[in-house]
Scaffold this motif. Structure first.
Motif, PDB file in Angstrom:
ATOM      1  N   UNK A 152      -5.939   0.272  -1.018  1.00 57.79           N
ATOM      2  CA  UNK A 152      -6.355   0.067   0.366  1.00 57.79           C
ATOM      3  C   UNK A 152      -5.129   0.251   1.252  1.00 57.79           C
ATOM      4  N   UNK A 153      -5.286   0.906   2.374  1.00 61.06           N
ATOM      5  CA  UNK A 153      -4.182   1.004   3.325  1.00 61.06           C
ATOM      6  C   UNK A 153      -3.982  -0.350   3.997  1.00 61.06           C
ATOM      7  N   UNK A 154      -2.881  -0.497   4.720  1.00 63.99           N
ATOM      8  CA  UNK A 154      -2.675  -1.740   5.466  1.00 63.99           C
ATOM      9  C   UNK A 154      -3.814  -1.975   6.448  1.00 63.99           C
ATOM     10  N   UNK A 192      -3.592   8.209   2.335  1.00 59.62           N
ATOM     11  CA  UNK A 192      -4.958   8.054   2.824  1.00 59.62           C
ATOM     12  C   UNK A 192      -6.016   8.336   1.751  1.00 59.62           C
ATOM     13  N   UNK A 193      -5.575   8.660   0.542  1.00 59.04           N
ATOM     14  CA  UNK A 193      -6.506   8.896  -0.556  1.00 59.04           C
ATOM     15  C   UNK A 193      -6.820   7.571  -1.236  1.00 59.04           C
ATOM     16  N   UNK A 194      -8.047   7.077  -1.034  1.00 57.56           N
ATOM     17  CA  UNK A 194      -8.428   5.782  -1.599  1.00 57.56           C
ATOM     18  C   UNK A 194      -9.050   5.904  -2.993  1.00 57.56           C
ATOM     19  N   UNK A 226       7.851  -3.290  -2.004  1.00 60.58           N
ATOM     20  CA  UNK A 226       6.962  -3.205  -3.153  1.00 60.58           C
ATOM     21  C   UNK A 226       5.794  -4.153  -3.070  1.00 60.58           C
ATOM     22  N   UNK A 227       5.886  -5.142  -2.194  1.00 65.40           N
ATOM     23  CA  UNK A 227       4.873  -6.186  -2.106  1.00 65.40           C
ATOM     24  C   UNK A 227       4.475  -6.421  -0.663  1.00 65.40           C
ATOM     25  N   UNK A 228       3.193  -6.713  -0.461  1.00 65.56           N
ATOM     26  CA  UNK A 228       2.693  -7.191   0.828  1.00 65.56           C
ATOM     27  C   UNK A 228       2.010  -8.538   0.586  1.00 65.56           C
ATOM     28  N   UNK A 229       2.376  -9.540   1.391  1.00 64.26           N
ATOM     29  CA  UNK A 229       1.768 -10.863   1.288  1.00 64.26           C
ATOM     30  C   UNK A 229       1.055 -11.163   2.596  1.00 64.26           C
ATOM     31  N   UNK A 230      -0.256 -11.362   2.509  1.00 61.01           N
ATOM     32  CA  UNK A 230      -1.092 -11.587   3.678  1.00 61.01           C
ATOM     33  C   UNK A 230      -1.382 -13.088   3.826  1.00 61.01           C
ATOM     34  N   UNK A 231      -1.134 -13.619   5.005  1.00 58.85           N
ATOM     35  CA  UNK A 231      -1.406 -15.023   5.313  1.00 58.85           C
ATOM     36  C   UNK A 231      -2.561 -15.058   6.308  1.00 58.85           C
ATOM     37  N   UNK A 232      -3.682 -15.652   5.889  1.00 59.21           N
ATOM     38  CA  UNK A 232      -4.923 -15.594   6.657  1.00 59.21           C
ATOM     39  C   UNK A 232      -5.447 -17.005   6.889  1.00 59.21           C
ATOM     40  N   UNK A 251       0.790  -1.235   0.000  1.00 61.41           N
ATOM     41  CA  UNK A 251       0.000   0.000   0.000  1.00 61.41           C
ATOM     42  C   UNK A 251       0.820   1.283   0.000  1.00 61.41           C
ATOM     43  N   UNK A 252       2.006   1.282   0.596  1.00 62.54           N
ATOM     44  CA  UNK A 252       2.778   2.530   0.632  1.00 62.54           C
ATOM     45  C   UNK A 252       3.267   2.944  -0.752  1.00 62.54           C
ATOM     46  N   UNK A 253       3.263   2.007  -1.720  1.00 62.67           N
ATOM     47  CA  UNK A 253       3.699   2.350  -3.069  1.00 62.67           C
ATOM     48  C   UNK A 253       2.774   3.381  -3.722  1.00 62.67           C
ATOM     49  N   UNK A 254       1.532   3.467  -3.229  1.00 61.15           N
ATOM     50  CA  UNK A 254       0.594   4.428  -3.804  1.00 61.15           C
ATOM     51  C   UNK A 254       0.988   5.881  -3.514  1.00 61.15           C
ATOM     52  N   UNK A 255       1.908   6.076  -2.604  1.00 60.95           N
ATOM     53  CA  UNK A 255       2.379   7.427  -2.291  1.00 60.95           C
ATOM     54  C   UNK A 255       3.254   7.963  -3.431  1.00 60.95           C
TER      55      UNK A 255
END
Length: 279
Positions: free
Chosen positions: A224-226, A203-205, A269-275, A182-186
């Motif tokens: 989407x933010x974190x 914070x601009x979605x 550059x990447x976020x990987x979510x484990x759910x 998400x921080x890459x959108x900055x």
């Protein structure tokens, strides 16, 4: 249009003339992205096919593989759903590991390439054309679900996507997905030094939308933010087990759009979510 535009086929075919940051409905986002990925499929495979492989599971441009990371855990004998499979190299790799994998994608163009690769490799997991917010499967019909830069960033109603994945997973199932951090959108979508200067609000979605001369969307991607992602995950009923932010590996020189060694050494550059779905 730059001569080096890697998406020239989609740009020309869809008549894209510019970029707008504006709200788009879920239906408009689905329609635009179906057409865009159909139009871009050949260029995408030509540019990235060698890196992704025909039967390998690469989570992100940093090169993290499921063979090394084992984020899904043991897959042999498990039913695995890939959401937004594209050309389905991940589903084919899962099949070679003994899983019963099923790949879904919005785009007929990407699935066409998936079938070509299936014929070339002899590995043929079932492929289904479907939207990620309306998965055509019974409740509790899969043990695992995954998405490597698949549908998640392109869905306006990502709360619904999370709920759909939760629905089709069995109790105790796992859902792992990777997205642009998400921080890459900055920052500008630039792999060079200009891509190191913050220009937008985190914070601009407002979605990133490419448009034709009538102002209709030809491509849409959603920020989407974190915190947003975590609330979607928890709101669907999952437990967030881990969040990986892969570092740029030494000696990895490949450029992929905005991904580059320059930027990758400074911020993720990447976020990987484990759910996990509770038992």
């Amino acid at each position: 249009m730059p001569a080096t535009d890697p998406h020239v086929s989609a740009t020309v075919r869809l008549g894209t003339v510019g970029v707008a940051h504006k709200p788009v409905s879920a239906a408009e986002s689905i329609a635009a992205n179906r057409l865009w990925w159909d139009a871009d499929a050949d260029d995408y495979v030509a540019e990235h096919g060698d890196f992704l492989g025909e039967a390998s599971f690469v989570w992100c441009p940093e090169g993290v593989t499921e063979a090394d990371a084992q984020l899904l855990g043991a897959v042999a004998g498990r039913r695995v759903l890939e959401v937004g499979c594209g050309t389905a190299p991940c589903s084919r790799w899962l099949t070679t590991q003994g899983a019963y994998a099923v790949g879904t994608d919005l785009s007929a163009g990407m699935l066409r390439h998936a079938r070509v690769s299936a014929d070339a490799t002899g590995v043929r997991p079932p492929l289904v054309q479907a939207t990620a917010t309306a998965l055509p499967f019974a409740a509790a019909s899969f043990d695992l679900a995954c998405s490597a830069f698949g549908a998640v960033p392109f869905v306006a109603d990502s709360d619904r996507l999370m709920a759909e994945v939760f629905r089709v997973l069995r109790p105790g199932g796992r859902w792992v997905f990777s997205v642009t951090h998400p921080m890459r959108w900055i920052f500008p979508d630039d792999p060079g030094e200009d891509g190191l200067v913050a220009q937008s609000s985190y914070f601009d979605r407002t979605p990133y939308v490419e448009i034709d001369e009538r102002g209709s969307a030809t491509y849409a991607e959603h920020h989407r933010t974190l915190g947003d992602r975590i609330r979607e995950i928890v709101g669907a009923g999952f437990t967030l087990t881990d969040l990986l932010e892969p570092e740029w590996p030494d000696g990895h020189a490949r450029l992929w759009g905005q991904w580059s060694p320059l930027r990758g050494k400074i911020f993720p550059g990447t976020a990987i979510f484990v759910c996990d779905k509770p038992v």
